[in-house]
Enzyme design. Structure first.
Site, PDB file in Angstrom:
ATOM      1  N   ASP A  54       0.856  -1.184   0.000  1.00 21.84           N
ATOM      2  CA  ASP A  54       0.000   0.000   0.000  1.00 21.84           C
ATOM      3  C   ASP A  54       0.895   1.238   0.000  1.00 21.84           C
ATOM      4  OD1 ASP A  54      -2.044  -1.824   0.339  1.00 21.84           O
ATOM      5  OD2 ASP A  54      -2.944  -0.797   2.056  1.00 21.84           O
ATOM      6  N   HIS A  77       4.303  -7.582   0.274  1.00 18.49           N
ATOM      7  CA  HIS A  77       3.863  -8.861  -0.277  1.00 18.49           C
ATOM      8  C   HIS A  77       4.549  -9.158  -1.610  1.00 18.49           C
ATOM      9  CE1 HIS A  77       0.367  -9.461   2.557  1.00 18.49           C
ATOM     10  NE2 HIS A  77       0.725  -8.203   2.806  1.00 18.49           N
ATOM     11  N   SER A 102       8.369   3.149   4.805  1.00 15.23           N
ATOM     12  CA  SER A 102       9.531   3.414   3.978  1.00 15.23           C
ATOM     13  C   SER A 102       9.199   3.229   2.509  1.00 15.23           C
ATOM     14  CB  SER A 102      10.696   2.520   4.399  1.00 15.23           C
ATOM     15  OG  SER A 102      11.890   2.984   3.843  1.00 15.23           O
TER      16      SER A 102
END
Length: 295
Positions: A90, A147, A254
């Site tokens: 995200d 992911h 980050s």
């Protein structure tokens, strides 16, 4: 004027000390104080807690437990098309596009080299020369687990020590070679679409970076490059991860950089700078190789 002050502070502030202090505080069980800090954070950054498996902030014993909160299973559906590579995190797209020789675009007027990013690892540099890349920035409000864009077999991991500059868009636009200067973990995978690197970049206040196979990789910050090698898919000790599966996490936010080799991965034409990303949505279309490294 304000932007200049912010950039100047990036050079002046004791970033490593602040990061270690933040990491220490984020692991403390502070009871009502921890709940208060989390509540303020949720309100300030407008975090959508209804996506979390545990939406009640009182269930999180530490700030880090809140920060790496898992989402409900249905919150991030994974594109099931086997030819589609999905977004790993995200956030927003910082930059994406072709790697021009060994040059990767950072921001207007700024490039960095594969040699610098990959800490001079010649075999990796050769793989990704003239390939493609996508850089995803994770803001504080975002979900902070990372992911897999596609199925992959982990073959190598590098820890590269470095600076801890902030990685927000303002800093990326003003500090040359930002992602090649900051601390980072480089994960090299064999995939059906050729080699892929997924790079987790550290930053100010990022107390730690973890992977699902090694746990916490940093800290400690020992100032030396570390290298781990892993076997192919059919060998004992192989690390095989499936598309959409968690591979790592940040404590705090980050940047993730993906590198793809050759022309087998075609980045989605719908993507652009500052595009809002969600795990599992389409990143690219892949052209599978004849021999799968996963079998």
């Amino acid at each position: 004027m304000l932007d200049r002050i912010k950039i100047a502070l990036q050079h002046l502030l004791p970033k490593r000390w602040l990061t270690e202090l933040a990491g220490w505080g984020a692991e403390r069980r502070g009871g009502w104080l921890t709940r208060g800090v989390i509540t303020l954070f949720v309100r300030w950054y407008k975090v959508d807690m209804q996506e979390a498996q545990q939406p009640d902030v009182a269930t999180y014993p530490t700030f880090n437990a809140f920060f790496v909160r898992p989402l409900r299973d249905e919150a991030r559906p994974i594109d099931a098309d086997p030819a589609v590579l999905v977004l790993p995190a995200d956030g927003i797209i910082s930059q994406l596009g072709p790697i021009e020789g060994e040059q990767v675009f950072q921001a207007k007027g700024h490039h960095y080299s594969l040699e610098a990013l990959l800490a001079g690892n010649e075999s990796m540099i050769t793989r990704f020369r003239d390939g493609s890349f996508a850089t995803t920035y994770l803001a504080p409000r975002d979900y902070h687990r990372v992911h897999m864009p596609c199925n992959g077999v982990l073959r190598e991991m590098l820890y590269v020590p470095g600076e801890l500059f902030s990685v927000n868009p303002l800093t990326a636009a003003n500090i040359p070679n930002l992602f090649a200067r900051n601390e980072r973990i480089i994960c090299l995978f064999d995939t059906d679409f050729g080699p892929m690197a997924q790079i987790l970049v550290g930053a100010t206040i990022v107390g730690s970076i973890e992977t699902v196979w090694a746990g916490t990789v940093t800290p400690p910050r020992e100032g030396i490059i570390k290298r781990w090698r892993y076997p192919q898919a059919d060998a004992d000790g192989a690390v095989v991860l499936l598309k959409g599966q968690e591979m790592g996490r940040f404590k705090l936010g980050s940047t993730v950089i993906n590198l793809f080799a050759g022309k087998n991965v075609l980045l989605g034409e719908h993507l652009y700078t500052r595009y809002v990303t969600r795990v599992g949505q389409r990143l690219a279309h892949g052209i599978a190789q004849t021999d799968s490294p996963l079998t």
